[in-house]
Design a protein around this motif. Structure first.
Motif, mmCIF file in Angstrom:
data_model
loop_
_atom_site.group_PDB
_atom_site.id
_atom_site.type_symbol
_atom_site.label_atom_id
_atom_site.label_comp_id
_atom_site.label_asym_id
_atom_site.label_seq_id
_atom_site.Cartn_x
_atom_site.Cartn_y
_atom_site.Cartn_z
ATOM 1 N N ASN A 527 20.185 58.695 45.671
ATOM 2 C CA ASN A 527 20.503 60.034 45.139
ATOM 3 C C ASN A 527 21.752 60.656 45.763
ATOM 4 O OD1 ASN A 527 18.275 59.960 43.450
ATOM 5 N ND2 ASN A 527 16.953 61.054 44.880
ATOM 6 N N MET A 528 22.484 59.906 46.537
ATOM 7 C CA MET A 528 23.651 60.474 47.214
ATOM 8 C C MET A 528 24.926 60.319 46.393
ATOM 9 S SD MET A 528 23.483 59.596 51.260
ATOM 10 C CE MET A 528 25.139 60.316 51.381
ATOM 11 N N SER A 529 25.772 61.321 46.476
ATOM 12 C CA SER A 529 27.137 61.215 45.978
ATOM 13 C C SER A 529 28.014 60.784 47.148
ATOM 14 C CB SER A 529 27.621 62.571 45.450
ATOM 15 O OG SER A 529 29.013 62.537 45.218
ATOM 16 N N LEU A 530 28.829 59.754 46.937
ATOM 17 C CA LEU A 530 29.701 59.242 47.997
ATOM 18 C C LEU A 530 31.155 59.458 47.599
ATOM 19 C CD1 LEU A 530 27.766 55.927 48.771
ATOM 20 C CD2 LEU A 530 27.744 58.046 50.100
ATOM 21 N N THR A 542 31.158 53.040 57.867
ATOM 22 C CA THR A 542 29.967 53.176 57.022
ATOM 23 C C THR A 542 29.133 54.385 57.405
ATOM 24 O OG1 THR A 542 29.871 50.789 56.680
ATOM 25 C CG2 THR A 542 27.871 52.052 56.210
ATOM 26 N N ARG A 543 28.777 54.492 58.673
ATOM 27 C CA ARG A 543 27.945 55.618 59.115
ATOM 28 C C ARG A 543 28.656 56.945 58.859
ATOM 29 N NH1 ARG A 543 25.211 54.307 65.011
ATOM 30 N NH2 ARG A 543 24.593 52.151 64.640
ATOM 31 N N ALA A 544 29.921 57.003 59.206
ATOM 32 C CA ALA A 544 30.665 58.258 59.084
ATOM 33 C C ALA A 544 30.767 58.702 57.631
ATOM 34 C CB ALA A 544 32.055 58.103 59.692
ATOM 35 N N GLU A 545 30.997 57.763 56.725
ATOM 36 C CA GLU A 545 31.145 58.131 55.314
ATOM 37 C C GLU A 545 29.831 58.641 54.737
ATOM 38 O OE1 GLU A 545 32.961 54.989 53.069
ATOM 39 O OE2 GLU A 545 34.978 55.601 53.685
ATOM 40 N N ILE A 546 28.733 57.991 55.060
ATOM 41 C CA ILE A 546 27.438 58.470 54.571
ATOM 42 C C ILE A 546 27.158 59.853 55.155
ATOM 43 C CG2 ILE A 546 24.949 58.055 54.641
ATOM 44 C CD1 ILE A 546 25.584 55.054 54.559
ATOM 45 N N LYS A 552 28.322 67.380 52.939
ATOM 46 C CA LYS A 552 28.847 68.024 51.718
ATOM 47 C C LYS A 552 27.687 68.560 50.877
ATOM 48 C CE LYS A 552 31.829 69.261 48.546
ATOM 49 N NZ LYS A 552 30.913 69.760 47.507
ATOM 50 N N ALA A 553 26.577 67.827 50.830
ATOM 51 C CA ALA A 553 25.394 68.311 50.109
ATOM 52 C C ALA A 553 24.820 69.550 50.790
ATOM 53 C CB ALA A 553 24.338 67.208 50.027
ATOM 54 N N THR A 554 24.885 69.598 52.111
ATOM 55 C CA THR A 554 24.467 70.796 52.853
ATOM 56 C C THR A 554 25.346 71.983 52.492
ATOM 57 O OG1 THR A 554 23.568 69.546 54.723
ATOM 58 C CG2 THR A 554 24.276 71.810 55.159
ATOM 59 N N ASP A 555 26.639 71.762 52.422
ATOM 60 C CA ASP A 555 27.585 72.821 52.066
ATOM 61 C C ASP A 555 27.276 73.380 50.682
ATOM 62 O OD1 ASP A 555 30.266 74.100 52.934
ATOM 63 O OD2 ASP A 555 30.685 73.407 50.885
ATOM 64 N N ASP A 556 26.979 72.502 49.731
ATOM 65 C CA ASP A 556 26.634 72.936 48.371
ATOM 66 C C ASP A 556 25.350 73.770 48.374
ATOM 67 O OD1 ASP A 556 28.844 71.548 47.431
ATOM 68 O OD2 ASP A 556 27.687 69.772 46.857
ATOM 69 N N ALA A 557 24.361 73.313 49.167
ATOM 70 C CA ALA A 557 23.088 74.039 49.224
ATOM 71 C C ALA A 557 23.260 75.401 49.881
ATOM 72 C CB ALA A 557 22.058 73.200 49.986
ATOM 73 N N PHE A 558 24.102 75.468 50.903
ATOM 74 C CA PHE A 558 24.350 76.744 51.578
ATOM 75 C C PHE A 558 25.027 77.722 50.621
ATOM 76 C CE2 PHE A 558 26.429 79.563 54.720
ATOM 77 C CZ PHE A 558 25.319 79.866 55.503
ATOM 78 N N GLN A 559 25.884 77.220 49.767
ATOM 79 C CA GLN A 559 26.531 78.079 48.771
ATOM 80 C C GLN A 559 25.490 78.683 47.835
ATOM 81 O OE1 GLN A 559 29.555 76.138 46.431
ATOM 82 N NE2 GLN A 559 30.226 78.047 45.473
ATOM 83 N N LEU A 560 24.535 77.879 47.422
ATOM 84 C CA LEU A 560 23.453 78.380 46.567
ATOM 85 C C LEU A 560 22.703 79.513 47.258
ATOM 86 C CD1 LEU A 560 20.860 76.273 44.610
ATOM 87 C CD2 LEU A 560 20.046 77.880 46.321
ATOM 88 N N LEU A 561 22.408 79.343 48.547
ATOM 89 C CA LEU A 561 21.651 80.341 49.295
ATOM 90 C C LEU A 561 22.441 81.635 49.438
ATOM 91 C CD1 LEU A 561 18.919 80.564 50.862
ATOM 92 C CD2 LEU A 561 20.203 79.948 52.923
ATOM 93 N N VAL A 562 23.696 81.526 49.791
ATOM 94 C CA VAL A 562 24.537 82.715 49.964
ATOM 95 C C VAL A 562 24.725 83.435 48.633
ATOM 96 C CG1 VAL A 562 26.885 83.492 50.506
ATOM 97 C CG2 VAL A 562 25.714 81.878 52.019
ATOM 98 N N ASN A 563 24.978 82.688 47.570
ATOM 99 C CA ASN A 563 25.166 83.302 46.250
ATOM 100 C C ASN A 563 23.944 84.108 45.832
ATOM 101 O OD1 ASN A 563 27.695 82.193 46.081
ATOM 102 N ND2 ASN A 563 27.115 80.537 44.682
ATOM 103 N N TYR A 564 22.766 83.599 46.158
ATOM 104 C CA TYR A 564 21.550 84.328 45.805
ATOM 105 C C TYR A 564 21.478 85.646 46.573
ATOM 106 C CZ TYR A 564 16.663 85.703 45.543
ATOM 107 O OH TYR A 564 15.507 86.431 45.358
ATOM 108 N N PHE A 565 21.659 85.596 47.888
ATOM 109 C CA PHE A 565 21.469 86.800 48.695
ATOM 110 C C PHE A 565 22.627 87.779 48.574
ATOM 111 C CE2 PHE A 565 18.126 84.249 50.670
ATOM 112 C CZ PHE A 565 17.117 85.203 50.767
ATOM 113 N N GLU A 566 23.730 87.359 48.005
ATOM 114 C CA GLU A 566 24.795 88.315 47.687
ATOM 115 C C GLU A 566 24.322 89.346 46.676
ATOM 116 O OE1 GLU A 566 29.230 86.408 48.180
ATOM 117 O OE2 GLU A 566 28.048 85.806 46.428
#
Length: 723
Positions: A527-530, A542-546, A552-566
């Motif tokens: 389920n990962m985007s690389l 290999t480890r660093a790229e994964i 990056k998925a964390t960053d996207d999720a944090f944006q969702l959280l901030v957008n909601y509480f705005e």
């Protein structure tokens, strides 16, 4: 000599399972070696037939098979003699088989090892063998048991170092359940040294099983022998653990990267010495009077009238330290930019400790990426506080970062590699959760993984959380790899916030993520985007790229959280910080840090303990960048900036952070910009560090003499001011 060997002959029944199974195991390892070119090509890029390793493993395998095919028909007298000779030399066989496993891996030169440490190592092996002999009454089984145990320790240690970058220590015994829970997420490919360690151990076991005799049958004899061994073992422990003998001879194993000391003490003794650092000694000058004297500026006379020995729950007559401290931080006060102090005296507080969250643009030489992996978080500037904090752990022992953030205590004063949750939460320990609960908050903890890991199911209620949700409480979660995603957890935070609205209580939502946990293998990217590439060519990527794609998925999720509480009217603060850095491999860190760890100073190694943090509010707060702090200070600093209530202890930590901006298990920086070791008595901050140690010791081990008025808020007074 010929008559001696004539006593050995091939057995008539070659199909005996007892002989066939180990022969098949030996043959299996030989086939495993031949089918893995990386094992023999590592020997100077040789082929299977030209590698010296092929001849070594072949001769060892033939010797094993031969021993299993012959029977021992020596006389009982000769077997007894040989058994006792084997009893005398077996510790050397066990030791050198382990040394073979570790020598090349960790650059161990036997002749360069500390001689006293070496003697103590062999004394330890003989003691273990002697105790097992007394328990089993058999030389063969006593040797087999500890030979297998030592081999297992060595192999497990190699895997643990490759997974988290830290060697195992005695404190890991308290985390076996947690380690087992995540074990399936890693790769367990045997290397040449592990295969040879297994075969050497099989050889030791085979010799032991072939010899008869050496049994101690009478119960009285075994009891006397065990008593003697117990006395000797007690003396050994007293010498190493209760005296200054090791320190007097400059033998120690402090710090988290124990493998750096293998070159001086070897792996076995280094691991053994970690047992001697599990006990916390009282700091210099510790007494209840000393605690009260240090805390005097942060507790009023009214608060101390009932004495520091009152029960933890009997705090109704005391006054909050934050009311009398010379700061504008009492409940109801806010940052200067806040207009309505009554509305935001108790904002909802969402705290996220994000697994393995690190900013590799700010660590050593940095990673070169095809595109930024935290674009949203970097874009946040308004109503935002950002900065760098220092953790006390690297690669593992996540709850130590929780422990520091939630209690204000630092792991710097606690045993090396110990886990705060496992050893130092005794009864109801004051924490941020109990503090906010006393102010009327609903304290909710969530960790979408096993609830029993690191005793969280026991610890969280003890430190004041009302509710704890684990992965069992998440229905149909979206996963990245095999872990519940940050997006799923952040969506659950929103759900819990909405469900809590009708309660009239502000929400304290404390969350520990799992998405970015280790196990960065190319076969483990479900389920990962690389989409982000690591452009560096100096190390295996290999480890660093994964890893960067997970963040990056964390960053996207944090944006969702901030957008909601705005869009939310209720004042809400979101705090996110990393627990520690991941282990991206030795070669990656050699590039990042500019050299091998054993060539770097403690100050240079601090780069491995840097983690980012961000504080965002949906109302006006003063923007700030904090260049360096540590996790034990983090909440005190945040609360100060937001105008939230502080205990006397938090006020003290806030002041201490001005003099000692960063402190962790490695050392500390003073306000003069210099880095100091924790035990540096010449440091101008030595007395301040010791005072902090005294206060922390009282918090953890004070019991009925814990200075509650200093470590907690007065609920009655705070409620009156907040209402």
């Amino acid at each position: 000599m010929s008559s001696f060997f004539e006593k050995f002959h091939l057995p008539q029944d070659k199909k005996t399972l007892f002989r066939i199974v180990p022969i098949l195991i030996t043959a299996g390892f030989l086939i495993y070696y031949c089918s893995h070119p990386s094992m023999y090509s590592a020997d100077g890029d040789k082929t299977l037939l030209t590698s010296i390793r092929t001849w070594e493993i072949s001769l060892l395998s033939v010797a094993l098979i031969f021993l299993w095919l012959v029977t021992n028909e020596l006389s009982d007298r000769m077997n007894r003699i040989l058994s006792w000779i084997w009893f005398a030399i077996a510790p050397f066989a066990v030791y050198f088989s382990l040394l073979y496993l570790n020598a090349d891996k960790y650059n161990i030169d036997f002749f360069a090892l500390d001689k006293i440490a070496l003697i103590l190592t062999f004394v330890f092996l003989y003691l273990v063998q002697g105790i097992l002999y007394g328990l089993t009454g058999s030389i063969r089984f006593s040797v087999i048991i500890y030979a297998v145990a030592v081999a297992a320790l060595g192999i497990i240690n190699c895997f643990v170092i490759s997974f988290r970058g830290m060697a195992i220590s005695a404190a890991d015994l308290f985390s076996i359940g947690t380690a087992a829970a995540v074990a399936s997420e890693y790769d367990y490919t045997l290397d040449w040294y592990m295969v040879m360690e297994i075969l050497f151990t099989l050889l030791i076991c085979t010799i032991s099983l072939k010899l008869r005799g050496g049994r101690m049958m009478p119960l009285a004899a075994r009891g006397c022998f065990l008593a003697l061994m117990a006395v000797l073992a007690g003396g050994y422990y007293y010498l190493c653990g209760k005296t200054t003998f090791l320190e007097d001879h400059d033998i120690r194993s402090e710090g988290f990267t124990h493998q750096l000391r293998y070159k001086k003490y070897d792996m076995l003794f280094t691991t053994l010495t970690t047992c001697f650092y599990l006990v916390v000694d009282k700091p210099e000058g510790y007494s209840l009077a000393a605690v009260e004297e240090i805390a005097a500026d942060y507790v009023t006379e009214d608060e101390t009238s009932d004495g520091a020995g009152d029960d933890a729950d009997d705090t109704s007559d005391s006054v909050s330290a934050s009311d009398t401290a010379d700061k504008d931080t009492a409940v109801g006060s806010t940052a200067e930019t806040q207009e309505d102090t009554d509305d935001i005296a108790t904002p909802n507080l969402i705290v996220i400790m994000n697994e393995f969250w690190a900013d590799y643009s700010d660590i050593g030489n940095g990673l070169e990426l095809s595109t930024d992996y935290m674009p949203f978080i970097r874009s946040l500037t308004e109503n935002t506080i950002k900065g760098t904090a220092y953790s006390s752990v690297f690669g593992g022992n996540t709850p130590n970062s929780e422990y520091e953030f939630l209690t204000g205590n630092t792991m710097a004063f606690l045993p090396t590699s110990s886990v705060g949750f496992n050893l130092f939460v005794r009864g109801n320990l004051p924490s941020l959760a109990s503090q906010l609960s006393s102010l009327g908050y609903y304290a909710l903890a969530m960790h979408p993984y096993r609830g029993t890991n690191y005793r969280r199911n026991i610890v969280y209620p003890q430190i004041g959380f009302d509710t704890y949700y684990t992965r069992d409480d998440f229905s149909n979660p979206y996963k990245l790899r095999n872990y519940i995603s940050d997006r799923t957890l952040f969506e659950r935070i929103i759900t819990e916030y909405e469900e809590n609205l009708d309660s009239g209580q502000p929400l304290f939502s404390y969350n520990v993520t799992i998405q970015n946990h280790g196990g960065y293998y190319s076969s483990n990217t479900k389920n990962m985007s690389l989409s982000i590439d690591v452009l560096n060519t100096e190390f295996s990527r290999t480890r660093a790229e994964i890893y960067v794609n997970l963040v990056k998925a964390t960053d996207d999720a944090f944006q969702l959280l901030v957008n909601y509480f705005e869009e939310v009217e209720e004042p809400t603060v979101i705090v996110m910080f990393g627990d520690h850095q991941p282990d991206l491999g030795d070669s990656a860190y050699e590039y990042l840090l500019g050299g091998d760890e054993d060539t770097l100073t403690s100050e240079e190694l601090m780069e491995k303990y840097k983690v980012p943090f961000i504080v965002w509010a949906n109302y006006d707060i003063e923007e700030e960048t904090i260049e360096a702090t540590s996790l034990n200070y983090l909440y005190s600093i945040i609360a100060d900036r937001l105008g939230l209530s502080l205990t006397g202890y938090q006020e003290y930590l806030l002041d201490l952070s001005e003099e000692i901006p960063v402190i962790n298990s490695v050392g500390y920086w003073g306000a003069d910009g210099e880095f100091y070791e924790l035990d540096d008595e010449d440091s101008p901050y030595y007395e301040l560090v010791n005072e902090y140690n005294i206060l922390e010791y009282n918090d953890i081990f004070g019991g009925d003499n814990r200075y509650y008025e200093f470590f907690t808020l007065d609920t009655a007074e705070e409620a009156e001011e907040a209402g």
